[in-house]
Design a protein around this motif. Structure first.
Motif, PDB file in Angstrom:
ATOM      1  N   ALA A 110       5.552   6.002  -7.551  1.00 61.66           N
ATOM      2  CA  ALA A 110       4.400   5.152  -7.239  1.00 61.66           C
ATOM      3  C   ALA A 110       4.029   4.319  -8.459  1.00 61.66           C
ATOM      4  O   ALA A 110       4.001   4.826  -9.584  1.00 61.66           O
ATOM      5  CB  ALA A 110       3.206   6.013  -6.813  1.00 61.66           C
ATOM      6  N   ALA A 111       3.717   3.059  -8.213  1.00 61.70           N
ATOM      7  CA  ALA A 111       3.359   2.142  -9.303  1.00 61.70           C
ATOM      8  C   ALA A 111       1.889   2.331  -9.662  1.00 61.70           C
ATOM      9  O   ALA A 111       1.049   1.454  -9.427  1.00 61.70           O
ATOM     10  CB  ALA A 111       3.646   0.703  -8.896  1.00 61.70           C
ATOM     11  N   TYR A 112       1.589   3.486 -10.189  1.00 65.27           N
ATOM     12  CA  TYR A 112       0.231   3.832 -10.616  1.00 65.27           C
ATOM     13  C   TYR A 112       0.194   4.025 -12.131  1.00 65.27           C
ATOM     14  O   TYR A 112       1.155   4.515 -12.719  1.00 65.27           O
ATOM     15  CB  TYR A 112      -0.212   5.178 -10.024  1.00 65.27           C
ATOM     16  N   ARG A 113      -0.995   3.734 -12.709  1.00 63.25           N
ATOM     17  CA  ARG A 113      -1.267   4.241 -14.069  1.00 63.25           C
ATOM     18  C   ARG A 113      -1.557   5.739 -13.972  1.00 63.25           C
ATOM     19  O   ARG A 113      -1.129   6.527 -14.770  1.00 63.25           O
ATOM     20  CB  ARG A 113      -2.466   3.482 -14.660  1.00 63.25           C
ATOM     21  N   ASN A 114      -2.325   6.079 -12.921  1.00 66.84           N
ATOM     22  CA  ASN A 114      -2.596   7.475 -12.582  1.00 66.84           C
ATOM     23  C   ASN A 114      -3.106   7.487 -11.140  1.00 66.84           C
ATOM     24  O   ASN A 114      -3.774   6.538 -10.720  1.00 66.84           O
ATOM     25  CB  ASN A 114      -3.637   8.090 -13.533  1.00 66.84           C
ATOM     26  N   PRO A 115      -2.801   8.520 -10.371  1.00 65.31           N
ATOM     27  CA  PRO A 115      -3.248   8.532  -8.977  1.00 65.31           C
ATOM     28  C   PRO A 115      -4.732   8.859  -8.844  1.00 65.31           C
ATOM     29  O   PRO A 115      -5.251   9.669  -9.615  1.00 65.31           O
ATOM     30  CB  PRO A 115      -2.390   9.633  -8.340  1.00 65.31           C
ATOM     31  N   LYS A 116      -5.384   8.224  -7.887  1.00 67.91           N
ATOM     32  CA  LYS A 116      -6.791   8.520  -7.569  1.00 67.91           C
ATOM     33  C   LYS A 116      -6.811   9.697  -6.584  1.00 67.91           C
ATOM     34  O   LYS A 116      -5.800   9.965  -5.927  1.00 67.91           O
ATOM     35  CB  LYS A 116      -7.470   7.301  -6.927  1.00 67.91           C
ATOM     36  N   PRO A 117      -7.986  10.385  -6.458  1.00 68.62           N
ATOM     37  CA  PRO A 117      -8.009  11.609  -5.630  1.00 68.62           C
ATOM     38  C   PRO A 117      -7.483  11.415  -4.202  1.00 68.62           C
ATOM     39  O   PRO A 117      -6.666  12.219  -3.724  1.00 68.62           O
ATOM     40  CB  PRO A 117      -9.493  11.996  -5.642  1.00 68.62           C
ATOM     41  N   GLY A 118      -7.908  10.366  -3.517  1.00 65.01           N
ATOM     42  CA  GLY A 118      -7.456  10.156  -2.131  1.00 65.01           C
ATOM     43  C   GLY A 118      -5.949   9.928  -2.061  1.00 65.01           C
ATOM     44  O   GLY A 118      -5.273  10.400  -1.132  1.00 65.01           O
TER      45      GLY A 118
ATOM     46  N   ALA B 186      -4.120  13.240  -2.551  1.00 67.74           N
ATOM     47  CA  ALA B 186      -4.175  14.098  -1.353  1.00 67.74           C
ATOM     48  C   ALA B 186      -3.067  13.681  -0.382  1.00 67.74           C
ATOM     49  O   ALA B 186      -2.380  14.538   0.212  1.00 67.74           O
ATOM     50  CB  ALA B 186      -5.547  13.986  -0.701  1.00 67.74           C
ATOM     51  N   ARG B 187      -2.881  12.386  -0.219  1.00 69.16           N
ATOM     52  CA  ARG B 187      -1.815  11.932   0.696  1.00 69.16           C
ATOM     53  C   ARG B 187      -0.431  12.271   0.137  1.00 69.16           C
ATOM     54  O   ARG B 187       0.484  12.617   0.885  1.00 69.16           O
ATOM     55  CB  ARG B 187      -1.953  10.423   0.944  1.00 69.16           C
ATOM     56  N   ILE B 188      -0.294  12.175  -1.154  1.00 67.25           N
ATOM     57  CA  ILE B 188       1.029  12.442  -1.749  1.00 67.25           C
ATOM     58  C   ILE B 188       1.373  13.934  -1.675  1.00 67.25           C
ATOM     59  O   ILE B 188       2.527  14.294  -1.447  1.00 67.25           O
ATOM     60  CB  ILE B 188       1.086  11.869  -3.184  1.00 67.25           C
ATOM     61  N   THR B 189       0.363  14.781  -1.815  1.00 68.96           N
ATOM     62  CA  THR B 189       0.668  16.222  -1.677  1.00 68.96           C
ATOM     63  C   THR B 189       1.191  16.514  -0.262  1.00 68.96           C
ATOM     64  O   THR B 189       2.068  17.363  -0.085  1.00 68.96           O
ATOM     65  CB  THR B 189      -0.553  17.129  -1.987  1.00 68.96           C
ATOM     66  N   GLU B 190       0.671  15.797   0.732  1.00 66.55           N
ATOM     67  CA  GLU B 190       1.195  15.983   2.100  1.00 66.55           C
ATOM     68  C   GLU B 190       2.652  15.562   2.182  1.00 66.55           C
ATOM     69  O   GLU B 190       3.484  16.184   2.853  1.00 66.55           O
ATOM     70  CB  GLU B 190       0.347  15.199   3.119  1.00 66.55           C
TER      71      GLU B 190
ATOM     72  N   LEU C  77      -0.044  19.354  -6.897  1.00 70.01           N
ATOM     73  CA  LEU C  77       1.334  18.954  -6.555  1.00 70.01           C
ATOM     74  C   LEU C  77       2.253  20.179  -6.550  1.00 70.01           C
ATOM     75  O   LEU C  77       3.070  20.356  -5.648  1.00 70.01           O
ATOM     76  CB  LEU C  77       1.846  17.896  -7.540  1.00 70.01           C
ATOM     77  N   ARG C  78       2.093  21.014  -7.559  1.00 69.56           N
ATOM     78  CA  ARG C  78       2.891  22.247  -7.616  1.00 69.56           C
ATOM     79  C   ARG C  78       2.638  23.101  -6.367  1.00 69.56           C
ATOM     80  O   ARG C  78       3.579  23.578  -5.724  1.00 69.56           O
ATOM     81  CB  ARG C  78       2.518  23.033  -8.879  1.00 69.56           C
ATOM     82  N   ASP C  79       1.374  23.258  -6.006  1.00 69.55           N
ATOM     83  CA  ASP C  79       1.044  24.099  -4.856  1.00 69.55           C
ATOM     84  C   ASP C  79       1.588  23.513  -3.557  1.00 69.55           C
ATOM     85  O   ASP C  79       1.847  24.245  -2.596  1.00 69.55           O
ATOM     86  CB  ASP C  79      -0.475  24.302  -4.761  1.00 69.55           C
ATOM     87  N   ALA C  80       1.756  22.203  -3.521  1.00 68.44           N
ATOM     88  CA  ALA C  80       2.301  21.567  -2.316  1.00 68.44           C
ATOM     89  C   ALA C  80       3.829  21.709  -2.249  1.00 68.44           C
ATOM     90  O   ALA C  80       4.443  21.369  -1.242  1.00 68.44           O
ATOM     91  CB  ALA C  80       1.912  20.085  -2.298  1.00 68.44           C
TER      92      ALA C  80
ATOM     93  N   ALA D 108       0.853  -1.201   0.000  1.00 67.58           N
ATOM     94  CA  ALA D 108       0.000   0.000   0.000  1.00 67.58           C
ATOM     95  C   ALA D 108       0.888   1.250   0.000  1.00 67.58           C
ATOM     96  O   ALA D 108       2.104   1.163   0.227  1.00 67.58           O
ATOM     97  CB  ALA D 108      -0.875  -0.006   1.246  1.00 67.58           C
ATOM     98  N   LEU D 109       0.268   2.384  -0.254  1.00 67.90           N
ATOM     99  CA  LEU D 109       0.964   3.677  -0.152  1.00 67.90           C
ATOM    100  C   LEU D 109       1.558   3.789   1.259  1.00 67.90           C
ATOM    101  O   LEU D 109       0.859   3.546   2.241  1.00 67.90           O
ATOM    102  CB  LEU D 109      -0.053   4.794  -0.408  1.00 67.90           C
ATOM    103  N   VAL D 110       2.840   4.136   1.345  1.00 69.59           N
ATOM    104  CA  VAL D 110       3.496   4.136   2.658  1.00 69.59           C
ATOM    105  C   VAL D 110       3.027   5.331   3.494  1.00 69.59           C
ATOM    106  O   VAL D 110       2.651   6.374   2.950  1.00 69.59           O
ATOM    107  CB  VAL D 110       5.046   4.149   2.541  1.00 69.59           C
ATOM    108  N   PRO D 111       3.060   5.193   4.811  1.00 66.15           N
ATOM    109  CA  PRO D 111       2.630   6.301   5.667  1.00 66.15           C
ATOM    110  C   PRO D 111       3.568   7.502   5.551  1.00 66.15           C
ATOM    111  O   PRO D 111       4.770   7.357   5.305  1.00 66.15           O
ATOM    112  CB  PRO D 111       2.696   5.709   7.086  1.00 66.15           C
ATOM    113  N   LEU D 112       2.996   8.681   5.785  1.00 67.99           N
ATOM    114  CA  LEU D 112       3.742   9.947   5.693  1.00 67.99           C
ATOM    115  C   LEU D 112       5.019   9.915   6.539  1.00 67.99           C
ATOM    116  O   LEU D 112       6.093  10.317   6.081  1.00 67.99           O
ATOM    117  CB  LEU D 112       2.815  11.092   6.148  1.00 67.99           C
TER     118      LEU D 112
END
Ligand code: SAM
Ligand code: DTB
Ligand code: SF4
Length: 324
Positions: free
Chosen positions: A105-113, A116-120, A147-150, A79-83
């Motif tokens: 990340a091994a994604y085709r494209n990231p989902k909204p949730g 949000a975690r990756i921007t953090e 992502l840019r804004d983060a 799973a996506l690793v914790p912050l």
């Protein structure tokens, strides 16, 4: 032959790229190294550390990749690793001398949730004074802006190979999809990290066309990773003939000439390269590496060995970026 400190060009013809690629090696290296000195401190190598923040289970079928669900490579999807784990890894990377932290990340494209975690994560890593890079697959404009804004500095999205050879490597995402994502990322104001892989079974003409496509994007990518295929049992491309090391040097040198102001990264595949080959790549214009024992899922040279190699060559890690 004189070195030519030409203007930055995005109008290269394929024939010009082919001509450079076919030069006698010394002429090619002379020209590449001369341009390298014109635009960069030749003693400086930028150091990036990679972290896989989401490993395996990827729906794409990239024939080289151990993280695709289409292959049995013995990798257990995670799973996506914790912050907190990402922040700790970034802090360690910074202490060991990295100036950029790249999250893959091994994604085709990231989902909204997920986004949000990756921007953090991006915000936290930027807060440590590191440059940030992410590679998450295809993005929408809103995602690129978030992502840019983060605080994301670079987005990595590779073309991998020539448009002509591409369908032999990947069937689940088109070359046009990749070019679209690059445009989205650029339009959102992010710096672009875009390169490819040598050793997929492509011909020299494909290498020439890949370099041509990169160098004729509306703006050159600020960062150009040149990967040598890391062969992984279970992937389609395991068992390819090894790349001629001098051909690999030619790719680096031509990239340097075509994109004189870009950071050319000697990326995956260094565990299969001698110190002498890496030295020649640095001379040809490579001025960035992935640093730390792990790439995403495969090994990278030991950090101590890399620091020792740089010292033996009289090279030094680039200083960290000025605070934002
Ligand atoms: N899933 C996202 C994507 O492909 O856009 C991001 C992660 S993906 C692992 C990033 C890049 O790593 C790929 O585009 C490819 O160029 C490189 N890569 C993956 N597996 C590799 C291998 N076995 N050898 C060399 N480069 C590899
Ligand atoms: C890039 O061009 N190379 C890196 C990074 N961008 C994300 C990835 C290399 C991956 C090598 C195989 C692995 O470790 O899984
Ligand atoms: Fe997925 Fe990226 Fe691997 Fe392709 S390269 S299978 S998109 S993780």
């Amino acid at each position: 032959m004189e070195t030519r400190a030409t203007a930055i060009r995005t109008d290269w013809a394929v024939a010009e790229v082919a001509e450079l690629f076919g030069l006698p090696l010394h002429d090619l290296l002379y020209q590449a190294h001369g341009l390298h000195r014109t635009h960069f401190d030749p003693a400086e190598v930028q150091i990036s550390t990679l972290m896989s923040i989401k490993t395996g289970g990827c729906p794409e079928d990239c024939g080289y990749c151990p993280q695709s669900v289409h292959f049995n490579t013995g990798l257990t999807p995670e799973a996506l690793v914790p912050l907190a784990v990402v922040v700790e890894a970034a802090r360690t990377a910074r202490e060991r001398g990295a100036t950029r932290f790249c999250m893959g990340a091994a994604y085709r494209n990231p989902k909204p949730g997920q986004l949000a975690r990756i921007t953090e994560m991006v915000r936290a890593v930027r807060g440590l004074g590191l440059e940030t890079c992410a590679t998450l697959g295809m993005l929408t404009r809103d995602q690129a802006e978030a992502l840019r804004d983060a605080g994301l500095d670079y987005y990595n999205h590779n073309l991998d190979t020539s448009e002509a050879f591409y369908p032999q490597v990947i069937s689940t995402r088109t070359y046009a999809d990749r070019l679209d994502t690059l445009k989205t990322v650029r339009d959102a104001g992010l710096k672009v990290c875009c390169g490819g892989i040598i050793g997929l079974g492509e011909a020299d003409q494909d290498r020439i066309e890949l370099l041509h496509t990169l160098a004729t994007l509306p703006e050159h990518p600020e960062s150009v990773p040149v990967n040598q295929l890391v062969q992984v049992a279970g992937t389609t491309l395991n068992g390819q003939a090894p790349v001629d090391p001098l051909t690999f040097v030619r790719v680096i040198a031509v990239a340097r000439i075509l994109m004189p102001k870009s950071r050319i990264r000697l990326s995956a595949g260094r565990t299969d390269m001698s110190d002498e080959l890496q030295a020649l790549c640095f001379f040809a214009g490579a001025n960035s590496i992935f640093y730390g024992e792990q790439l995403l899922t495969t090994p990278n040279p030991a950090a101590d060995h890399d620091l020792d190699l740089l010292a033996r060559l009289g090279l030094r890690p680039a200083a960290p970026p000025a605070p934002a």
